[in-house]
Motif scaffolding. Structure first.
Motif: not given
Length: 268
Positions: A153-161, A194-202
């Motif tokens: 379920g890991a996600t990447i944010a900061g590049l949307g749009g 800008g910063p890019v966030l890798l969000d990993d639940p584990e």
């Protein structure tokens, strides 16, 4: 006695933050934040030796990104031995200079220096390219970072749009606000400073920031990738978030360019 450039060296800082490095490719192959878990993925079937590129960690891409030009894929830096110029608790530096073999591929005089430092929750990388010849040349570059993924379920944010160009077919799409890290994807996003966030639940969060690298590449080869040095299913263990310089920069004789990357771990 000569040191095997494919031998790994583990450098642990006073606070327990750890680097694992290899002179072949000027390669950071592992990073563990203080008190944490390893956050760089290295293939268990990675190969090392003259002409081979280590799969995983942080390969150095220079002077050509991927197949965007006439040179071998990703250039001349990642598949040959560098010289170690500094090594100590939690820090390391290596240098690559042109030689007869590199000039047969790319006929220019250059010096590359990569420095790496692990302290606390951060990994700092710095790549400097210098023109040591008597004529100008241009280049592109990237730090091809393979980050470990511990949860599907890991996600990447900061590049949307942002508009993203598919590196295989050149088609352009607009990225969603949140990307699934393990989806099959090979895209370049230009002007993403800008910063890019890798969000990993584990494993927790990683924030990737950079200066001098104005672009980002996100890559996961997906199932059925056919990569000989990634075992079947290995693609579910990593995603590449690469700070990159995709538009050529010209360096005059004696001039230099520097790009820096900071990766910061956050514990859930």
């Amino acid at each position: 006695m000569a040191i095997d450039p494919c031998s790994s060296q583990t450098l642990t800082g006073p606070d327990g933050a750890e680097l694992v490095v290899c002179a072949h490719g000027g390669h950071v192959t592992g990073w563990t934040p203080a008190g944490g878990r390893g956050r760089l993925w290295l293939s268990p079937t990675a190969e090392c030796g003259p002409g081979l590129a280590i799969r995983g960690g942080v390969p150095v891409i220079f002077p050509q990104f991927a197949g965007r030009g006439p040179l071998p894929k990703h250039g001349v830096a990642r598949n040959r031995a560098w010289a170690v110029v500094d090594s100590g608790p939690g820090h390391w530096a290596a240098r690559l200079e042109d030689d007869e073999k590199t000039r047969d591929i790319w006929p220019h005089a250059f010096e590359l220096v990569l420095t790496a430092r692990a302290a606390g929750q951060t990994l700092d990388l710095e790549l400097t390219a210098r023109n040591t010849g008597d004529s100008a040349w241009d280049f592109t570059a990237a730090l091809h970072s393979y980050f470990t993924v511990g949860d599907s379920g890991a996600t990447i944010a900061g590049l949307g749009g942002r508009a993203a160009s598919d590196n295989a077919d050149g088609r352009t799409t607009v990225l969603d606000e949140v990307l699934r890290a393990l989806d099959t994807r090979d895209v370049s996003v230009e002007g993403a400073t800008g910063p890019v966030l890798l969000d990993d639940p584990e494993l927790g969060r990683l924030t990737v920031t950079a200066n001098g690298f104005p672009d980002r590449v996100v890559w996961n080869p997906g199932p059925g990738h056919g990569l000989g040095d990634v075992p079947a299913g290995g693609e579910s263990g990593f995603v590449c978030i690469e700070p990159a310089l995709l538009e050529p920069v010209e360096l005059a004789p004696g001039s230099a360019w520097t790009g820096t990357v900071r990766v910061e771990a956050g514990i859930r």
